[in-house]
Design an enzyme around this catalytic site. Structure first.
Site, PDB file in Angstrom:
ATOM      1  CB  SER A  84      77.766  86.664  16.577  1.00 54.96           C
ATOM      2  OG  SER A  84      78.250  85.544  17.289  1.00 54.96           O
ATOM      3  CG  ASP A 137      74.880  84.049  16.848  1.00 58.49           C
ATOM      4  OD1 ASP A 137      74.963  85.412  16.114  1.00 58.49           O
ATOM      5  OD2 ASP A 137      76.050  83.438  16.906  1.00 58.49           O
TER       6      ASP A 137
END
Length: 553
Positions: free
Chosen positions: A68, A181
């Site tokens: 992320s 993610d």
């Protein structure tokens, strides 16, 4: 018997020595130290401060793993940028230019194609095999839920996939599969560093917590449920680290990107607090290890500014998918007409835009229709051709050209005519200054109008000042940041014909700056205006979904 006994003892000592060397580093051997950076959106700016603390303390970074926001920081550092470079990138990059709202949504509300172009340009198209420091970007395969440590292909693409929060951003296609993610399955991917052969693993966890919990708040309940569903799985990964660094940012919102300096400073302080423990772990395995402070060279400030400008220009010039955006202009008064419309852009239209605005009539009048065709490309500017017609006005045609210069200035040129032979040419330039709690802008305009043999030249100045109620925006439902403000201004015009006349409009009102997920800006404002010549008041309300910063060209 003694000689035999001596031989057996010698053999046993040699065997024990051989076994011990298998588990102890050789004299002078240096360990592979991995830094693992977790997710956390804006809180992930803390990673920059942590890296700086490790550099100042002489703790080398031989491998980087990120997920992320941690993947963005890790990727830039692995690609050769210094911590000072990254601070400069965060300060100069215009987030409003790199995220495009998708209406209708396509896999996510905000499109990240421009962000990928920007990062790829900054990294000069580096692949994972080319980074000076080995780097692994952790992503999640959307179909199976498998977490993958990506280590091939473009670094920029790996970063884009690793930060693609489902719902907020669309999944990213890599080798015929779609990824999102990496923090969904592996918020602090310590296990990846272990599997890649790291001897010492340092993890950075910028986890979120709630300072106060309201059990009547739906958002709070959903957040708490999501956290305890994922925390147990994540904790197993985190426990495998030699040291975990936890910056004191758990009560900060993930959307507060404007507080980057706060996060960086908290990361630096947390890194320094962890240094004694890190050194103790290293020395326990490698007693002769020498801690020598260092700084990754990166590139010069001037070179970086040019790279950022080039990357931003290429990013904002990127073609986008087909998008529909609403137009809402509400202005009430005897000479104002509220408008409702739509703009179509992207896709097959490429850099062209088509808009239609229906302007509601005042009492006793009929509606006005406005059609607009535009060619909009930041490297060129925006060229608009429009027409307005209705029973209450003569049909009017117009041509406008707008161009941004830097982030604070712009130029507008216009030409219009109607069926009665009226035409005008205008020019305007504006400048904006911003502070923590205030904003000042001013526009200068020059207009020439002809009707028959009479000419009218109009010069105008429009200063406006805004005062924000708070220094930082407030979070609303972990969806938008809101920043209320009060504004006041005037439009002062000087008309020159055979004599000179002046007219002014004074106005004031309340406004709200919004940032969707802290990234995409739009604005709502409304107020009251007083017109000195007509001696009348009018209301105005504006909803601006197109509000973005000027391109740094």
């Amino acid at each position: 018997m003694r000689p035999k006994t001596s031989i057996h003892l010698l053999t046993l000592l040699l065997i024990l020595l051989a076994i011990s060397t298998m588990y102890q580093p050789a004299f002078g051997e240096t360990p592979t130290i991995a830094l693992v950076l977790g997710g956390g959106a804006a809180r992930g700016f803390s990673h920059i401060g942590v890296i700086k603390a490790l550099e100042d303390s002489g703790i080398p970074i031989d491998m980087l793993v990120g997920t992320s926001m941690g993947s963005i920081v890790a990727g830039l550092y692995a690609g050769g940028y210094s911590t000072e470079n990254m601070v400069q990138i965060m300060a100069l990059m215009d987030k409003s230019q790199l995220f495009e709202i998708s209406i209708p949504p396509r896999g996510g509300i905000l499109n990240t194609d421009k962000l990928f172009i920007f990062l790829n340009e900054l990294l000069e198209g580096q692949t994972f095999s080319e980074t000076p420091i080995p780097f692994y970007s952790v992503i999640t395969e959307l179909r199976t839920g498998e977490d993958v440590a990506l280590h091939e292909g473009l670094v920029g693409r790996g970063i884009q996939a690793s930060m693609s929060i489902p719902g907020m951003f669309p999944p990213v296609r890599i080798n015929e599969r779609y990824y999102v993610d990496g923090g969904i399955k592996n918020p602090v991917p310590v296990d990846v560093a272990r599997m890649q052969g790291a001897d010492i693993v340092i993890g950075v966890d910028v986890k979120k917590d709630l300072e106060e919990v309201s059990y009547d708040n739906i958002i709070h309940n959903l957040q708490l449920t999501l956290w305890f569903m994922t925390d147990g799985y994540a904790q197993m990964r985190v426990d495998a680290a030699d040291v975990i660094i936890t910056p004191d940012v758990q009560y900060d919102s993930y959307m507060e990107y404007q507080r980057d300096q706060h996060f960086i400073q908290e990361g630096y302080k947390a890194g320094l607090r962890a240094v004694p423990e890190i050194k103790a772990v290293i020395l326990a395995k490698y007693p002769d290890f020498a801690f020598i402070p260092y700084t990754q060279a990166g590139c010069s400030s001037d070179v970086l500014v040019e790279r950022i400008k080039t990357a931003a220009a290429k990013a904002v010039d990127t073609l986008m998918p087909f998008t529909l955006k609403p137009i809402l202009q509400l202005e009430f008064g005897t000479h104002y007409r509220p408008g409702l419309g739509v703009t179509l852009s992207g896709g097959l239209l490429k850099y062209n835009q088509i808009s239609y605005i229906y302007r509601y009539p005042m009492p006793g009048e009929k509606p006005t229709h406005e059609f607009l065709s535009a060619y909009a490309r930041p490297s060129f500017g925006r060229m608009e051709l429009y027409t307005r017609y209705g029973d209450s006005i003569a049909q009017q045609w117009g041509l406008r050209f707008k161009r941004a210069f830097g982030r604070d200035a712009g130029l507008t040129l216009s030409l219009s005519t109607d069926s009665g032979g009226k035409w005008d040419a205008g020019m305007a330039a504006h400048k904006t200054w911003d502070g923590k709690r205030w904003r000042f802008s001013t526009a200068l305009s020059l207009n020439v109008e002809k009707l028959g043999d009479d000419y009218t030249t109009t010069a105008g100045i429009s200063p406006e000042v805004s005062w924000y109620w708070t220094e930082d925006p407030a979070t609303v439902g972990e969806i938008v940041l809101t920043h209320p403000y009060t504004y006041a201004g005037m439009k002062q015009n000087v008309f020159v014909t055979d004599h000179m006349e002046t007219a002014a409009e004074y106005y004031a009102g309340l406004g709200l700056d919004f940032q969707l997920f802290g990234l995409y800006p739009f604005e709502v404002r409304g107020g009251l205006a007083w017109h000195t010549v007509k001696q009348e008041y009018s209301w105005h309300i504006l909803f601006d979904l197109h509000k973005v910063g000027l391109s740094p060209l």
